[in-house]
Scaffold this motif. Structure first.
Motif, PDB file in Angstrom:
ATOM      1  N   ASP A   1      -6.410  38.750  13.724  1.00 16.75           N
ATOM      2  CA  ASP A   1      -4.972  38.993  13.693  1.00 16.75           C
ATOM      3  C   ASP A   1      -4.492  39.209  15.125  1.00 16.75           C
ATOM      4  O   ASP A   1      -5.128  39.935  15.892  1.00 16.75           O
ATOM      5  CB  ASP A   1      -4.648  40.249  12.868  1.00 16.75           C
ATOM      6  CG  ASP A   1      -4.897  40.046  11.382  1.00 16.75           C
ATOM      7  OD1 ASP A   1      -4.874  38.882  10.930  1.00 16.75           O
ATOM      8  OD2 ASP A   1      -5.106  41.053  10.689  1.00 16.75           O
ATOM      9  N   ARG A   2      -3.374  38.608  15.466  1.00 14.55           N
ATOM     10  CA  ARG A   2      -2.774  38.839  16.775  1.00 14.55           C
ATOM     11  C   ARG A   2      -1.720  39.936  16.618  1.00 14.55           C
ATOM     12  O   ARG A   2      -0.753  39.782  15.869  1.00 14.55           O
ATOM     13  CB  ARG A   2      -2.156  37.564  17.333  1.00 14.55           C
ATOM     14  CG  ARG A   2      -3.185  36.474  17.601  1.00 14.55           C
ATOM     15  CD  ARG A   2      -2.604  35.345  18.434  1.00 14.55           C
ATOM     16  NE  ARG A   2      -3.577  34.279  18.625  1.00 14.55           N
ATOM     17  CZ  ARG A   2      -3.391  33.231  19.426  1.00 14.55           C
ATOM     18  NH1 ARG A   2      -2.256  33.123  20.090  1.00 14.55           N
ATOM     19  NH2 ARG A   2      -4.324  32.307  19.551  1.00 14.55           N
ATOM     20  N   ILE A   3      -1.921  41.019  17.330  1.00 19.85           N
ATOM     21  CA  ILE A   3      -1.017  42.161  17.230  1.00 19.85           C
ATOM     22  C   ILE A   3       0.194  41.884  18.113  1.00 19.85           C
ATOM     23  O   ILE A   3       0.065  41.775  19.334  1.00 19.85           O
ATOM     24  CB  ILE A   3      -1.722  43.464  17.654  1.00 19.85           C
ATOM     25  CG1 ILE A   3      -3.011  43.649  16.847  1.00 19.85           C
ATOM     26  CG2 ILE A   3      -0.797  44.655  17.491  1.00 19.85           C
ATOM     27  CD1 ILE A   3      -3.864  44.830  17.310  1.00 19.85           C
ATOM     28  N   ASP A   4       1.362  41.778  17.499  1.00 24.53           N
ATOM     29  CA  ASP A   4       2.575  41.364  18.198  1.00 24.53           C
ATOM     30  C   ASP A   4       3.286  42.570  18.799  1.00 24.53           C
ATOM     31  O   ASP A   4       4.014  43.291  18.110  1.00 24.53           O
ATOM     32  CB  ASP A   4       3.496  40.630  17.222  1.00 24.53           C
ATOM     33  CG  ASP A   4       4.672  39.945  17.915  1.00 24.53           C
ATOM     34  OD1 ASP A   4       4.994  40.345  19.051  1.00 24.53           O
ATOM     35  OD2 ASP A   4       5.256  39.025  17.320  1.00 24.53           O
ATOM     36  N   GLY A   5       3.076  42.785  20.098  1.00 26.38           N
ATOM     37  CA  GLY A   5       3.721  43.914  20.760  1.00 26.38           C
ATOM     38  C   GLY A   5       5.225  43.773  20.838  1.00 26.38           C
ATOM     39  O   GLY A   5       5.956  44.770  20.782  1.00 26.38           O
ATOM     40  N   ASN A   6       5.713  42.536  20.942  1.00 29.21           N
ATOM     41  CA  ASN A   6       7.162  42.336  20.990  1.00 29.21           C
ATOM     42  C   ASN A   6       7.822  42.810  19.705  1.00 29.21           C
ATOM     43  O   ASN A   6       8.877  43.452  19.731  1.00 29.21           O
ATOM     44  CB  ASN A   6       7.481  40.859  21.231  1.00 29.21           C
ATOM     45  CG  ASN A   6       7.242  40.430  22.664  1.00 29.21           C
ATOM     46  OD1 ASN A   6       7.670  41.102  23.601  1.00 29.21           O
ATOM     47  ND2 ASN A   6       6.568  39.293  22.846  1.00 29.21           N
ATOM     48  N   GLU A   7       7.198  42.506  18.578  1.00 26.70           N
ATOM     49  CA  GLU A   7       7.768  42.891  17.286  1.00 26.70           C
ATOM     50  C   GLU A   7       7.768  44.409  17.110  1.00 26.70           C
ATOM     51  O   GLU A   7       8.776  45.000  16.696  1.00 26.70           O
ATOM     52  CB  GLU A   7       6.980  42.241  16.153  1.00 26.70           C
ATOM     53  CG  GLU A   7       7.509  42.580  14.767  1.00 26.70           C
ATOM     54  CD  GLU A   7       6.718  41.900  13.656  1.00 26.70           C
ATOM     55  OE1 GLU A   7       6.859  42.311  12.490  1.00 26.70           O
ATOM     56  OE2 GLU A   7       5.952  40.967  13.964  1.00 26.70           O
ATOM     57  N   VAL A   8       6.641  45.051  17.430  1.00 31.40           N
ATOM     58  CA  VAL A   8       6.557  46.506  17.268  1.00 31.40           C
ATOM     59  C   VAL A   8       7.512  47.201  18.230  1.00 31.40           C
ATOM     60  O   VAL A   8       8.196  48.163  17.861  1.00 31.40           O
ATOM     61  CB  VAL A   8       5.110  46.992  17.487  1.00 31.40           C
ATOM     62  CG1 VAL A   8       5.029  48.509  17.324  1.00 31.40           C
ATOM     63  CG2 VAL A   8       4.159  46.314  16.502  1.00 31.40           C
ATOM     64  N   ALA A   9       7.592  46.710  19.464  1.00 25.87           N
ATOM     65  CA  ALA A   9       8.504  47.300  20.436  1.00 25.87           C
ATOM     66  C   ALA A   9       9.955  47.170  19.990  1.00 25.87           C
ATOM     67  O   ALA A   9      10.758  48.095  20.164  1.00 25.87           O
ATOM     68  CB  ALA A   9       8.310  46.634  21.803  1.00 25.87           C
ATOM     69  N   SER A  10      10.289  46.032  19.397  1.00 24.54           N
ATOM     70  CA  SER A  10      11.649  45.827  18.900  1.00 24.54           C
ATOM     71  C   SER A  10      11.987  46.828  17.799  1.00 24.54           C
ATOM     72  O   SER A  10      13.107  47.365  17.742  1.00 24.54           O
ATOM     73  CB  SER A  10      11.803  44.395  18.375  1.00 24.54           C
ATOM     74  OG  SER A  10      13.088  44.180  17.842  1.00 24.54           O
ATOM     75  N   GLU A  11      11.025  47.096  16.927  1.00 24.29           N
ATOM     76  CA  GLU A  11      11.245  48.072  15.857  1.00 24.29           C
ATOM     77  C   GLU A  11      11.468  49.473  16.430  1.00 24.29           C
ATOM     78  O   GLU A  11      12.316  50.234  15.942  1.00 24.29           O
ATOM     79  CB  GLU A  11      10.048  48.072  14.907  1.00 24.29           C
ATOM     80  CG  GLU A  11       9.916  46.787  14.097  1.00 24.29           C
ATOM     81  CD  GLU A  11       8.604  46.705  13.333  1.00 24.29           C
ATOM     82  OE1 GLU A  11       7.768  47.634  13.486  1.00 24.29           O
ATOM     83  OE2 GLU A  11       8.421  45.725  12.593  1.00 24.29           O
TER      84      GLU A  11
END
Length: 297
Positions: free
Chosen positions: A3-13
């Protein structure tokens, strides 16, 4: 495949969750304000500062932007810090590193008011972190905790291996992993340039944080199946591209990804989280200083 952990998505949240808190503070006439001070010989520093300023603007956080000449005396920088410390309208202070050789960065950090030290590098804040009651967690390690939480990785009882012992990432990351608190309770090993049999130790990791500052240092032979790999590194290496370089992490992504359970990419992994947690700490600092309670994600 991992799994690629999406830092952009988590940071956006996280930024979205912080927006309500910023508005609550602003409604009480306490809009958060971050002061950025740039006196750096690194050409990339100006870009980093402008990105942080843009993040603040998008969230409704005010910025105070100060630039000093590289050959200015250290006393000029110290005077700026003293002025910002005493300004009640400034909630948070960030002095971009590195600073010129004639300026003692340790003294820079020690001169920042610990209540406004949103990097979490002041000795008082480091001491509170080690003692188990942090005022502000350093942004990159805290961001890693948030990434692991978002990925559903429970650190309790796990073997966590941190490769690197810097004051910015390695040491505080290890301290957070061993805390008796959410995101902690891990059995933690810190490895570094003097570690013998490094690969033997990294292969034992359930969670591996690579923060050595060496391009593609961790390869597929150094990890085990089921490991979660967090790549903190961001290194420029020569490449046949328009810019003449490409960005790579401390992990050899191509050889490691097929071996592990989850991994952060570079770019787009830890980097966005570091910036998000700076916003988090700025909002927290404003809440502490104003006495207005807000929810933090």
């Amino acid at each position: 495949m991992a799994d690629r952990i999406d830092g952009n998505e988590v940071a956006s949240e996280i930024r979205s969750a912080l927006a309500d808190s910023v508005e609550r503070l602003a409604d009480a006439d306490e809009r958060p304000t971050l002061a950025t001070v740039l006196m750096s010989p690194d050409p990339a520093s100006e870009t980093y500062v402008s990105m942080k300023q843009r993040d603040c603007e998008e969230l409704g956080i005010q910025t105070r932007d100060i630039e000093l000449e590289l050959d200015a005396p250290a006393s000029d920088l110290f005077d700026v810090i003293a002025e910002l410390n005493g300004d009640p309208d400034v909630n948070a202070i960030l002095v971009q590193s590195p600073v010129p050789d004639h300026v003692d960065y340790r003294e820079v950090i020690e001169r920042i008011d610990p209540e406004k030290d949103v990097d979490g590098f002041h000795p008082e804040n480091i001491g509170r972190l080690v003692a188990g009651y942090p005022r502000y967690k350093p942004c990159t390690p805290h961001g890693i905790q948030k990434l692991l939480e978002a990925e559903g990785v429970d650190t309790e009882g796990k073997d966590a291996v941190v490769v690197g012992r810097s004051r910015i990432v390695g040491k505080p990351m290890a301290n957070l992993f061993i805390q008796k608190a959410p995101g902690g309770n891990a059995t933690t090993t810190v490895c570094h340039s003097r570690t013998d049999n490094l690969a033997e130790k990294t292969r034992q990791a359930d969670i591996l944080v690579a923060a050595a500052g060496v391009p593609e240092f961790i390869d597929g032979s150094m990890v085990s199946e089921g490991t979660v790999v967090i790549d903190v590194g961001i290194n420029r290496v020569d490449a046949d591209t328009e810019k003449g370089y490409e960005l790579v992490g401390d992990v050899d992504f191509e050889s490691v990804e097929p071996q592990v359970d989850a991994i952060t990419p570079v770019p787009g992994g830890v980097g966005p989280m570091t910036r998000a947690m700076l916003l988090y700490n700025t909002v927290k600092a404003t809440s502490r200083q104003s006495g207005i309670d807000v929810e933090l994600p």
